[in-house]
Design a protein around this motif. Structure first.
Motif, PDB file in Angstrom:
ATOM      1  N   LEU A   4       0.821  -1.209   0.000  1.00  0.00           N
ATOM      2  CA  LEU A   4       0.000   0.000   0.000  1.00  0.00           C
ATOM      3  C   LEU A   4       0.853   1.256   0.000  1.00  0.00           C
ATOM      4  O   LEU A   4       0.549   2.240  -0.672  1.00  0.00           O
ATOM      5  N   PRO A  16       1.310   2.372  -4.219  1.00  0.00           N
ATOM      6  CA  PRO A  16      -0.085   2.786  -3.999  1.00  0.00           C
ATOM      7  C   PRO A  16      -0.953   2.687  -5.249  1.00  0.00           C
ATOM      8  O   PRO A  16      -2.148   2.411  -5.144  1.00  0.00           O
ATOM      9  N   ASP A  17      -0.355   2.905  -6.430  1.00  0.00           N
ATOM     10  CA  ASP A  17      -1.150   2.822  -7.660  1.00  0.00           C
ATOM     11  C   ASP A  17      -1.615   1.385  -7.894  1.00  0.00           C
ATOM     12  O   ASP A  17      -2.776   1.144  -8.233  1.00  0.00           O
ATOM     13  N   GLU A  73      -4.193   0.572  -5.305  1.00  0.00           N
ATOM     14  CA  GLU A  73      -5.488   1.205  -5.604  1.00  0.00           C
ATOM     15  C   GLU A  73      -6.241   0.416  -6.671  1.00  0.00           C
ATOM     16  O   GLU A  73      -7.460   0.224  -6.573  1.00  0.00           O
ATOM     17  N   LYS A  74      -5.514  -0.070  -7.697  1.00  0.00           N
ATOM     18  CA  LYS A  74      -6.167  -0.865  -8.749  1.00  0.00           C
ATOM     19  C   LYS A  74      -6.746  -2.154  -8.170  1.00  0.00           C
ATOM     20  O   LYS A  74      -7.877  -2.540  -8.471  1.00  0.00           O
ATOM     21  N   THR A 132      -9.719  -1.298  -5.872  1.00  0.00           N
ATOM     22  CA  THR A 132     -10.855  -0.810  -6.665  1.00  0.00           C
ATOM     23  C   THR A 132     -11.568  -1.965  -7.361  1.00  0.00           C
ATOM     24  O   THR A 132     -12.800  -2.048  -7.351  1.00  0.00           O
ATOM     25  N   LEU A 166     -11.708   5.611  -0.641  1.00  0.00           N
ATOM     26  CA  LEU A 166     -10.589   4.759  -1.047  1.00  0.00           C
ATOM     27  C   LEU A 166      -9.491   5.591  -1.695  1.00  0.00           C
ATOM     28  O   LEU A 166      -8.307   5.412  -1.387  1.00  0.00           O
ATOM     29  N   ARG A 167      -9.873   6.509  -2.569  1.00  0.00           N
ATOM     30  CA  ARG A 167      -8.874   7.369  -3.226  1.00  0.00           C
ATOM     31  C   ARG A 167      -8.165   8.261  -2.219  1.00  0.00           C
ATOM     32  O   ARG A 167      -6.949   8.494  -2.318  1.00  0.00           O
ATOM     33  N   MET A 184      -5.600   6.179  -0.410  1.00  0.00           N
ATOM     34  CA  MET A 184      -4.407   5.939  -1.236  1.00  0.00           C
ATOM     35  C   MET A 184      -3.479   7.152  -1.237  1.00  0.00           C
ATOM     36  O   MET A 184      -2.259   7.016  -1.272  1.00  0.00           O
ATOM     37  N   GLN A 185      -4.058   8.344  -1.172  1.00  0.00           N
ATOM     38  CA  GLN A 185      -3.234   9.551  -1.108  1.00  0.00           C
ATOM     39  C   GLN A 185      -2.422   9.580   0.193  1.00  0.00           C
ATOM     40  O   GLN A 185      -1.259   9.996   0.201  1.00  0.00           O
TER      41      GLN A 185
END
Length: 342
Positions: free
Chosen positions: A176, A180-181, A184-185, A188, A210-211, A214-215
């Protein structure tokens, strides 16, 4: 922040688990004989045990104070100690210690600490806290075969499960943080599958949260990359902090006038219990910790294993719960007075 309703049910759950633990541990035992054995314990060894519990709580406050300074946030150490106490109290009364960090963030907001900053700091604390357990657990599993054969044959499956769960947790959090990208996928797509199979109702708000999460992980990764020396020092402090709490059981051993078992054997066995129960959905590992103690330490404490368990758990968990509760009330009172004066 935990709602009042959720806090109420967490406390009810704690009381139920505590009652079942008391019944399971003491059913069929002689309370009088146990209390007599406890009275024979030398208090000169037990008082340092309480000091070590205070040191354990204080250790996290030093980490918080130290990391906040890297964000140019100047707080007194006693305020960080209140944050630490709040975290330990709500971690003690909630399953899998899930309530500690939300409440810490709630109180940090009262000092006008931005939520993203507080979250990043607490994320680093969580990762290092569990990383220390993983390193110790893997070390015992890889290099302590003789040790495990001597003390842990009956509980080895529980120990291995605890190690694997902690490795999974640290690994997942590392993905994570550093990918993170990709995370996130995966999350999601997982969320969409749950919605497609009607396990969850579709809500745009859930995707937005969720977004935002991730930030936070991206910011944590940036912090870790920019402060490697600080992270190393935090790991060292966490390791010392953990050892301090495990040493409480060694002091209980000395209080009964026992000898013959090396200090590090007792400390490592207590670490085994913490590793085994850390990821289980029970407040403070209640119930399973007591059962594991009675199994693992029977060859160490002999006839006083039950009284030793009562003293060890009484200091390392229940006194921690009580002390952190007192300082949580102090934090609430402090911020109520502060709010009125402002």
């Amino acid at each position: 922040m935990l709602t009042k309703k959720k806090t109420f049910w967490n406390i009810v759950f704690l009381i139920v688990v505590f009652s079942l633990t008391i019944y399971g541990v003491f059913h069929g035992e002689d309370p009088g004989a146990m209390m007599e054995a406890i009275r024979q314990a030398d208090i000169k060894w037990l008082i340092p045990g309480i000091v070590l519990v205070m040191f354990f709580i204080w250790g996290e406050s030093i980490i918080l104070w130290y990391m906040m300074r890297s964000f140019q946030i100047r707080l007194k150490k006693r305020i960080c100690f209140l944050f630490s106490s709040v975290g330990f109290f709500f971690s003690c009364i909630t399953p899998s210690a899930t309530g500690g960090q939300p409440m810490q963030i709630y109180y940090m907001k009262k000092e006008k600490i931005p939520i993203p900053v507080a979250t990043v700091i607490l994320m680093v604390v969580t990762i290092t806290y569990k990383l220390v357990l993983v390193v110790m657990g893997v070390g015992i599993a890889c290099f302590g075969r003789g040790f495990m054969h001597r003390y842990m044959e009956e509980v080895a499956p529980v120990f291995y499960l605890g190690v694997l769960l902690n490795i999974f947790c640290v690994g997942f959090m590392t993905v994570l943080v550093f990918h993170p990208d990709l995370a996130e996928k995966i999350l999601t797509r997982g969320l969409r599958l749950l919605e497609r199979f009607r396990f969850l109702r579709h809500k745009e708000e859930r995707g937005r949260k969720l977004r935002e999460s991730m930030q936070i992980y991206r910011e944590t990764a940036l912090y870790l990359r920019n402060h490697p020396g600080m992270i190393f020092r935090v790991i060292v402090i966490t390791f010392i902090q953990r050892l301090a709490l495990f040493t409480v059981t060694w002091l209980v051993y000395l209080s009964f006038g026992l000898s013959g078992t090396p200090m590090w054997d007792v400390i490592i066995l207590q670490a085994v219990i913490s590793i085994s129960v850390d990821m289980l959905p029970l407040p403070g590992g209640m119930g399973i910790s007591e059962a594991l103690f009675l199994k693992i330490f029977s060859s160490v404490f002999g006839s006083v294993t039950l009284p030793a368990m009562v003293l060890s758990r009484g200091m390392s968990y229940y006194s921690e719960l009580l002390l952190s509760a007192v300082f949580t009330l102090a934090a609430q009172g402090y911020y109520m007075v502060k709010a009125r004066s402002e």
